[in-house]
Design an enzyme around this catalytic site. Sequence first.
Site, mmCIF file in Angstrom:
data_model
loop_
_atom_site.group_PDB
_atom_site.id
_atom_site.type_symbol
_atom_site.label_atom_id
_atom_site.label_comp_id
_atom_site.label_asym_id
_atom_site.label_seq_id
_atom_site.Cartn_x
_atom_site.Cartn_y
_atom_site.Cartn_z
ATOM 1 C CB ILE A 15 -0.943 -0.001 1.227
ATOM 2 C CG1 ILE A 15 -1.925 -1.177 1.139
ATOM 3 C CG2 ILE A 15 -1.686 1.332 1.336
ATOM 4 C CD1 ILE A 15 -2.796 -1.375 2.369
ATOM 5 C CG ASN A 36 11.577 -2.925 9.824
ATOM 6 O OD1 ASN A 36 10.960 -3.079 8.781
ATOM 7 N ND2 ASN A 36 11.495 -3.781 10.837
ATOM 8 C CB SER A 39 8.889 -6.055 3.075
ATOM 9 O OG SER A 39 9.006 -4.665 2.881
ATOM 10 C CG ASP A 60 11.856 -2.095 14.260
ATOM 11 O OD1 ASP A 60 10.769 -1.984 14.876
ATOM 12 O OD2 ASP A 60 12.260 -3.174 13.793
ATOM 13 C CB ILE A 61 7.221 1.113 14.386
ATOM 14 C CG1 ILE A 61 6.872 -0.381 14.303
ATOM 15 C CG2 ILE A 61 7.003 1.808 13.053
ATOM 16 C CD1 ILE A 61 5.384 -0.650 14.130
ATOM 17 C CB ALA A 82 5.144 0.069 10.074
ATOM 18 C CE1 TYR A 148 -2.020 -7.860 9.413
ATOM 19 C CE2 TYR A 148 -4.077 -8.869 8.715
ATOM 20 C CZ TYR A 148 -3.199 -7.817 8.677
ATOM 21 O OH TYR A 148 -3.494 -6.701 7.924
ATOM 22 C CE LYS A 152 -2.855 -4.418 10.961
ATOM 23 N NZ LYS A 152 -2.358 -3.064 10.703
HETATM 24 N N1 NAD Z 1 -2.667 -5.541 1.886
HETATM 25 C C1 NAD Z 1 -3.840 -5.855 2.425
HETATM 26 O O1 NAD Z 1 -4.594 -6.665 1.866
HETATM 27 C C2 NAD Z 1 -4.274 -5.189 3.713
HETATM 28 C C3 NAD Z 1 -5.608 -5.381 4.156
HETATM 29 C C4 NAD Z 1 -5.991 -4.817 5.365
HETATM 30 C C5 NAD Z 1 -5.102 -4.053 6.116
HETATM 31 N N2 NAD Z 1 -3.820 -3.887 5.671
HETATM 32 C C6 NAD Z 1 -2.899 -3.116 6.511
HETATM 33 O O2 NAD Z 1 -2.354 -2.032 5.770
HETATM 34 C C7 NAD Z 1 -0.999 -1.812 6.190
HETATM 35 C C8 NAD Z 1 -0.085 -1.873 4.968
HETATM 36 O O3 NAD Z 1 -0.253 -3.139 4.338
HETATM 37 P P1 NAD Z 1 0.671 -3.617 3.133
HETATM 38 O O4 NAD Z 1 -0.113 -4.578 2.344
HETATM 39 O O5 NAD Z 1 1.269 -2.432 2.473
HETATM 40 O O6 NAD Z 1 1.785 -4.409 3.946
HETATM 41 P P2 NAD Z 1 3.272 -4.788 3.504
HETATM 42 O O7 NAD Z 1 3.645 -5.998 4.287
HETATM 43 O O8 NAD Z 1 3.383 -4.833 2.033
HETATM 44 O O9 NAD Z 1 4.108 -3.533 4.042
HETATM 45 C C9 NAD Z 1 4.377 -3.328 5.399
HETATM 46 C C10 NAD Z 1 5.660 -2.520 5.505
HETATM 47 O O10 NAD Z 1 5.955 -2.335 6.906
HETATM 48 C C11 NAD Z 1 7.339 -2.520 7.095
HETATM 49 N N3 NAD Z 1 7.561 -2.937 8.469
HETATM 50 C C12 NAD Z 1 7.263 -4.154 9.014
HETATM 51 N N4 NAD Z 1 7.646 -4.157 10.303
HETATM 52 C C13 NAD Z 1 8.160 -2.936 10.567
HETATM 53 C C14 NAD Z 1 8.728 -2.339 11.734
HETATM 54 N N5 NAD Z 1 8.839 -3.033 12.881
HETATM 55 N N6 NAD Z 1 9.192 -1.067 11.660
HETATM 56 C C15 NAD Z 1 9.099 -0.368 10.505
HETATM 57 N N7 NAD Z 1 8.582 -0.887 9.364
HETATM 58 C C16 NAD Z 1 8.111 -2.151 9.405
HETATM 59 C C17 NAD Z 1 7.751 -3.577 6.078
HETATM 60 O O11 NAD Z 1 9.129 -3.507 5.761
HETATM 61 C C18 NAD Z 1 6.860 -3.229 4.879
HETATM 62 O O12 NAD Z 1 7.509 -2.382 3.949
HETATM 63 C C19 NAD Z 1 -0.676 -2.881 7.218
HETATM 64 O O13 NAD Z 1 -0.868 -2.322 8.508
HETATM 65 C C20 NAD Z 1 -1.722 -3.958 6.968
HETATM 66 O O14 NAD Z 1 -2.010 -4.687 8.121
HETATM 67 C C21 NAD Z 1 -3.397 -4.430 4.493
#
Ligand code: NAD
Length: 312
Positions: A15, A36, A39, A60-61, A82, A148, A152
């Site tokens: 996203i 961080n 990914s 890192d958060i 994140a 997960y 949330k």
């Molecule tokens: N993609 C979906 O289908 C979906 C659906 C519902 C909610 N969400 C939520 O939307 C948000 C973004 O989703 P996404 O699909 O882009 O996820 P993603 O896994 O593609 O991206 C998450 C990012 O967070 C970073 N990250 C992970 N742990 C971290 C930490 N400790 N400190 C700093 N950075 C950290 C990762 O490196 C990654 O770039 C998330 O909170 C997810 O739960 C996503």
Amino acid sequence: MNKKTILVTGALGHIGSRLIRDISRTAAGRIILLDNMESQRYVSLFDLPGDLGYRFLEADIRTSDFGTILSEYQIGAVVHLAALTDAANSAGRATEVMDVNLDGLKRVAEACRAADIPLFFPSTTSVYGSQAERVDETCTELKPQSPYAESKLAAEQYLAGQKANGLRFVVCRLGTIFGWSHGMRFHTAVNKFTWQAINGTPLTVWKTAWRQKRPYLDLGDCVSAINFILERDLFDGEIYNIVTENHTVEEIVGAIKAFIPSLQVSYVDSPIMNQLSYDVDDAKIRAKGFIPHGDLHKGIGDTVAKLKEIMH
Ligand SMILES: NC(=O)c1ccc[n+]([C@@H]2O[C@H](COP(=O)([O-])OP(=O)(O)OC[C@H]3O[C@@H](n4cnc5c(N)ncnc54)[C@H](O)[C@@H]3O)[C@@H](O)[C@H]2O)c1
């Protein structure tokens, strides 16, 4: 409106990598990207648009000093993406998922509260879990099915408790994302099926799931919803479902087959499959004026087009 500097955590993900390119130019003047590299999506930083100022923080958060970050960069709003997001594999790392997704959120939220900065928090429609009927935000029988989704829901509950302490926030329960971005991942339903189809791998589908609906969200609609909230300052402490459409597996497979007719599907029995049905209503955000425009066929078509050179 005054353009703000927006802090986007998890900015390099599926996203985030779209948001940081398509963020509202009315709401945002500058973006601070924090990730961080969990990914490893360095590619998300390639060729960013030249009209926004960016700053990248590899951090890192769980350890970042958000109080300092918010004041040093004069942050006007936080989009907290994140998280550890691979729901299917979250069972094997439940403690870490809670640390990042709940405790990390608490750290960000506490800094936002102290500095009076609004916070966007993406939850998931998978907090609904198994439901007999169409559900909306008033549903009290939430049944998260993975660590997960549990993390949330716990984060939502924490934020609700911070309302009385003056935290300005909004929670959006996002449907499962489909659609292409630089930092795209392929472990959620539509993208995973599309990936398998492109690679000539047959799909295995649970028979009972074939006609059950689940909520999906076009990535463009997701970014539009975040922009909608930033532009209207809609940090009203409410929960909103954000969904392009609810689809059955049959519809998703049909949409992929329109692009890849050779796709093979086999059907297997699974006793637990009815836990995965949920049909989600998004009337609450629509009543605020947000109308999704995404389209499953277009989202799949765009993804297929990006990968057509490796197609079997
Ligand atoms: N993609 C979906 O289908 C979906 C659906 C519902 C909610 N969400 C939520 O939307 C948000 C973004 O989703 P996404 O699909 O882009 O996820 P993603 O896994 O593609 O991206 C998450 C990012 O967070 C970073 N990250 C992970 N742990 C971290 C930490 N400790 N400190 C700093 N950075 C950290 C990762 O490196 C990654 O770039 C998330 O909170 C997810 O739960 C996503």
